[in-house]
Design a protein around this motif. Structure first.
Motif: not given
Lengths: 268, 268, 268, 268
Positions: C32-41
């Motif tokens: 997740l870290i570095g792979q997805i954006s914060f809004p997607d998270h």
């Protein structure tokens, strides 16, 4: 930005000049400090009038009754917050007060509104309070709504604070109009609900407060003010003997994770 | 998750069984409700002891003194919050209390700590309190730190609540140890600072409270509890006669935007 | 104390061991870290699923749209709180968020529930959405209730953010089911209310979010999260260029005291 | 009331007229909604500038990294608050955020200030960063102060999120100035403290953020914003599958009352 139409700022509570602070028409320094008790000052601030002796007795009793009941959720929230943020006592108090909501401490107000509704409903029943209580409780049940102020998770018999509050009002000579409504509701519940739900402290508080003329809009303020005193005491204990993080640890010792796991993950 | 080493949950404030709620060793329903005032209950909760008459008088006086001073920032924050979120009285109270910080109401505690520091410093000066006060105030000035509890934005002369509080303590027969320290500090300020900064209410409160043995860790609780009463009063007025949005409107009537503007934008 | 019957602690959101933090089934550090954006998270945290491209676009757009609108009441409350309590940034943010209530930011959720109600009501009207909208709006008017998401204190024409949000959804290829309901309601309002009340941003947000499958219970979280970003920005500006106390001063320059005065008191 | 001297209200963040909302010089509806991501908007709001690709990547990564770590104290406080006050989602979020204090989430900021202090201290050591780190850590130890950002209650080895964050910054081409300072501090700790204290996520976050020019005053805003997203997710789960009261029940199953008891009281 202008929201709504009102743009005029006014208040009837306080004004001041360089020499004098006026609170509800009184000179704070000359006429209030050292002259009246803090609960009487609370009554003055809220209503604009000093309470009579009966109202003073009842307000003190309700504040004492509802201040403290151990490590309840709001106290736990406050102690965890202070453990994490010791720089801001006010933040920990605020975190605790935010739990004074409709389900827990706020039921004092909703119970008070229930009494007012029964009182009004009685006009449809020729003043028959029992018929009115039956009609209102039946309506709540039909809508699967709770009956605020009745039943308690720990005290299956009548909450021990209830009789103490009623006795304070009785000894102070307060005419028991709303206390009687509260008891009437308790009496009709078994017939409607099928089991007893005893009057709890959140019903007793508005009953005696409404009986001394305390305004319905301010009733939720009583448990909020009372609980503030308790939160401060718990937070002082937290500074001396911290349990904030122990509470959060204990809360999760038997926690279950119900989501999925990535391949190879082993719980510990 | 385990944070820190403590895992044991304990408290000396309250326990209960189905019949009885015990607060600080007393049966709440039998021995406290209707028997003691709410401010005495606050003292009991915080310290574990009932206050004597002098402590009771002083606590009431300090709570009355600091409860209300008009539409101060914390009251404005609370009233705007209720206007925007009328479903949660507790949230509006919490928003107001969050402003009981180090700059405004929290100076009662920091002033109290200043008195304790002067008291301790006096041991280095053979008990000479004036020399100790001079040394401590000089140290604060050298570090460009404020002197908490001295000076007031509106009351250039001594805050009118100060003498009222001192008089309550005097009439209650309280030995004025910390009151004297507070006055000594006021006396040395002109010589160090170059101008008078009068004792304000945030210095008077801890002075009289420390003189009746109220614990330093709980002193910030006094303005917090007092202000809660005031916030409830303002929020009841807000329900009846709303000014929350008028306050936010008035606050920005002369607002200046200091950023850049896109081409073609015209202010109104 | 046991409140209610549930005693079992469980959650599907996160678990961890010493090496790995699992969030919604994913290895946080690896996947997740570095792979997805914060809004997607945020979408993942709330729903348990990563959003598709359309949902991601819409969530970002709604968060950008509602984050900032100047010195609104919640921002003023936050800035006054930081001025009074600079030791606790989190307290000032909390004070601001407490104003995200039913009247102001919370109308995104109530507007969303309005759309769901119209959708359900349409079943009583053979799927005729216009008839359903007419029935629901008429019912609100009959009960003198507001129509959440319609009308705006500043933007009498359609709020400029509305078309921007609808365009984002359209370009992302989202089927406009709730957007159409929102427009249908706007269309029936003049006939029921007697004047136009334009769709505002608090109606556009739930319309496009419901259209990408965002859950109704989480919709109020969008303005709350967005406003948090704005509050942090305002509080950083407050640290550098304080206006918190200037706001409270300006708010009361024309204040009227409507209470009584003690004899001899002169206003200044 | 006038507090302080400032009476002028100004802000560089936002202005608007009836057609247009301007945020940091941009037309919100035309140029930001649908054009930039929410984390980039956060950067714009805070700094006044849109981030470059590297800053955008780093901000997203830090927000994802710190959003969620299970039923931590702030999440517990929020879930208990919602259980007691379901009418106010914003109140439950606020209760959770109030625990983003100096001990828990706030250490991101204090760790960032530690790096700035080491950087400045290095000027006294001819630019020798290791000597500076040694001097600063030694000073903290001598004053018995914690070393913010080092050590973790659960992750004895380096927190798994640390390397993930460093890798994001490295791949984005960020020059690792503060990352190197953070590692240098980690390296000198065993020699000063006598045992390893590994860099944790609260040190990695300010290291990578300072390296992309994010302002130190805003760094605490990153965990606050991230945690808001997590709190919303937990509160949505709480609405669907409540554990708020189960948490408070479990927390006290082994509670010890350490106060006195009235005669005849029997624990249950």
């Amino acid at each position: 930005m202008k929201i709504g139409k009102a743009t005029h700022v006014r208040s009837a509570i306080c004004t001041s000049n360089e020499q004098t602070i006026v609170v509800r028409g009184h000179n704070l320094s000359n006429d209030l400090i050292g002259q009246i008790s803090f609960p009487d000052h609370f009554h003055l601030l809220v209503t604009g009038r000093l309470p009579d002796a009966a109202a003073s007795a009842v307000i003190n009793a309700t504040l004492v009754a509802i201040a403290e009941h151990g490590l309840v959720p709001s106290v736990q929230a406050a102690r965890m917050t202070l453990a994490a943020a010791p720089e801001a006592l006010q933040g920990a108090v605020a975190a605790g007060l935010l739990g004074a909501g409709s389900v827990v401490l706020g039921s004092s107000e909703t119970a008070g509104r229930l009494f007012l509704r029964v009182e009004q409903e009685a006009q449809q029943h020729g003043g028959d309070m029992q018929a009115a209580a039956h009609a209102v409780v039946s309506d709540l049940r039909a809508k699967r709504l709770p009956i605020p102020g009745y039943g308690h998770p720990e005290h299956k018999e009548r909450d021990p604070r209830v009789d103490a509050l009623f006795e304070v009002a009785r000894q102070a000579g307060v005419a028991p109009k709303y206390v009687d409504i509260a008891k009437t509701i308790e009496g009709v519940i078994p017939g409607v609900v099928g089991r007893e739900l005893k009057l709890n402290v959140s019903a007793a508080i508005p009953a005696v407060l409404l009986d001394v003329g305390f305004p319905i809009n301010a009733i939720k303020g009583v448990p909020i003010l009372a609980r503030t005193a308790s939160l401060i005491a718990h937070l002082c204990e937290e500074m001396a003997d911290p349990i904030g993080f122990a509470l959060s640890y204990q809360a999760t010792t038997e926690q279950e994770y119900t989501g999925t796991l990535p391949a190879g993950f082993k719980s510990e």
